[in-house]
Design a protein around this motif. Sequence first.
Motif, PDB file in Angstrom:
ATOM      1  N   GLY A 133       0.810  -1.206   0.000  1.00 61.39           N
ATOM      2  CA  GLY A 133       0.000   0.000   0.000  1.00 61.39           C
ATOM      3  C   GLY A 133       0.845   1.259   0.000  1.00 61.39           C
ATOM      4  N   ALA A 134       1.915   1.269   0.804  1.00 58.76           N
ATOM      5  CA  ALA A 134       2.801   2.428   0.862  1.00 58.76           C
ATOM      6  C   ALA A 134       3.514   2.639  -0.467  1.00 58.76           C
ATOM      7  CB  ALA A 134       3.826   2.242   1.984  1.00 58.76           C
ATOM      8  N   ILE A 135       3.934   1.565  -1.103  1.00 64.54           N
ATOM      9  CA  ILE A 135       4.603   1.671  -2.404  1.00 64.54           C
ATOM     10  C   ILE A 135       3.651   2.259  -3.434  1.00 64.54           C
ATOM     11  CG2 ILE A 135       5.567   0.334  -4.320  1.00 64.54           C
ATOM     12  CD1 ILE A 135       6.755  -1.563  -2.200  1.00 64.54           C
ATOM     13  N   ASN A 136       2.419   1.790  -3.442  1.00 63.90           N
ATOM     14  CA  ASN A 136       1.493   2.237  -4.478  1.00 63.90           C
ATOM     15  C   ASN A 136       0.991   3.658  -4.270  1.00 63.90           C
ATOM     16  OD1 ASN A 136       1.244   0.105  -6.488  1.00 63.90           O
ATOM     17  ND2 ASN A 136       0.576  -1.154  -4.772  1.00 63.90           N
ATOM     18  N   ARG A 137       0.957   4.138  -3.044  1.00 64.94           N
ATOM     19  CA  ARG A 137       0.635   5.559  -2.835  1.00 64.94           C
ATOM     20  C   ARG A 137       1.707   6.439  -3.456  1.00 64.94           C
ATOM     21  NH1 ARG A 137      -1.283   3.600   2.140  1.00 64.94           N
ATOM     22  NH2 ARG A 137       0.693   4.015   3.189  1.00 64.94           N
TER      23      ARG A 137
END
Length: 352
Positions: A133-137
């Motif tokens: 999730g952090a990568i995709n934000r």
Amino acid sequence: MESPDFQRHLADILNWHFSPDTGSPFWLSMRSQFDFDPVKDVRSLADLSLFPDISQLLREIAIEDLQPKGLADYRLAGIFESGGTTGTAKRVVAYEEWLEQVVSWRLEGFETSTDKTPKNTLAIIPTGPHIVGAINRRRARAFGGQCFTVDLDPRWVKKLIQAGNMEGARDYSDHLIDQAEPIIATQAIKYLIATPPLLEAIARRRSLAETLNSTLEMITWGGTHMDVDTLDYLKTMVFPDVPITASYGSTMILSETKARINQDYNGSPIFDSYAPYVILEVVDPESEKPVEYNGRGQVVMNHLSRFAFFPNIFERDTAVRLPTLGNCPGSSVSDVKPVARVSGKAVIEGVY
């Protein structure tokens, strides 16, 4: 023979993590338990097999013990957990600088928007404690838009499947798509990130699939395996006008791999890792030696950066071993599938 550049990189990383000035409390305490000297005896990728797979320890270790002393002034991106597929979740720490590097590498070869038109991302994937999730934000911002997410708990689906409640698992997938539909209807969504089961759930809603086929610029799938027939069906029958790519990652490498552009292996994506910081190998689980190219074995992952050191981690996947593109050691992988059991526990993928 491994390149001098990789040998220097490996030596630098070992010196960093096993120095009292820069290493983490975890690795400094582990050093005394080894019957080898990490700094003197580990000279190659093969030598990393001297290290035990420490991933099980990450279920209980205090997160402060994983932070290298040399990064005391670096900003943390967060504390992240594994999906809990094989038991209690493992925890790792990630730094902002590392995630920025990963995202920059992931976007090499893609053209980002230079106009003012919103190009937002909808990520129907786990967020919360999951690093994806952090990568995709950050990926969404780099693509010139915001990241819309759906409230997804993959562990609940795995519990349903473990209990044999397949109807409940399908209902939960439909519940996730119910949350995504109003976002798609009202926002400028150009990039969709979803797991294979959720792409299949979208395909069952013909009008929603038709809308996405006419508005999206790219779909990225990952999180669980996808067979060639399903991928071909999605490409040709459901989303014929949208480029589809893939990623394959793990909490233990704090990152994702990326699929080669315009190249596959018998219809399946070929995944390359972020070398020399992330190195994959595919081994025979009995001998723990690399299988022949085009052979299938268990995936072993190694994270080798200043931000973390996770060598010789046996993943819950098997894959076909392929040559890498660069001159780093290790392998690229394709046709990734889950193993049946890990540490005596059945592997349940669910929606992630």
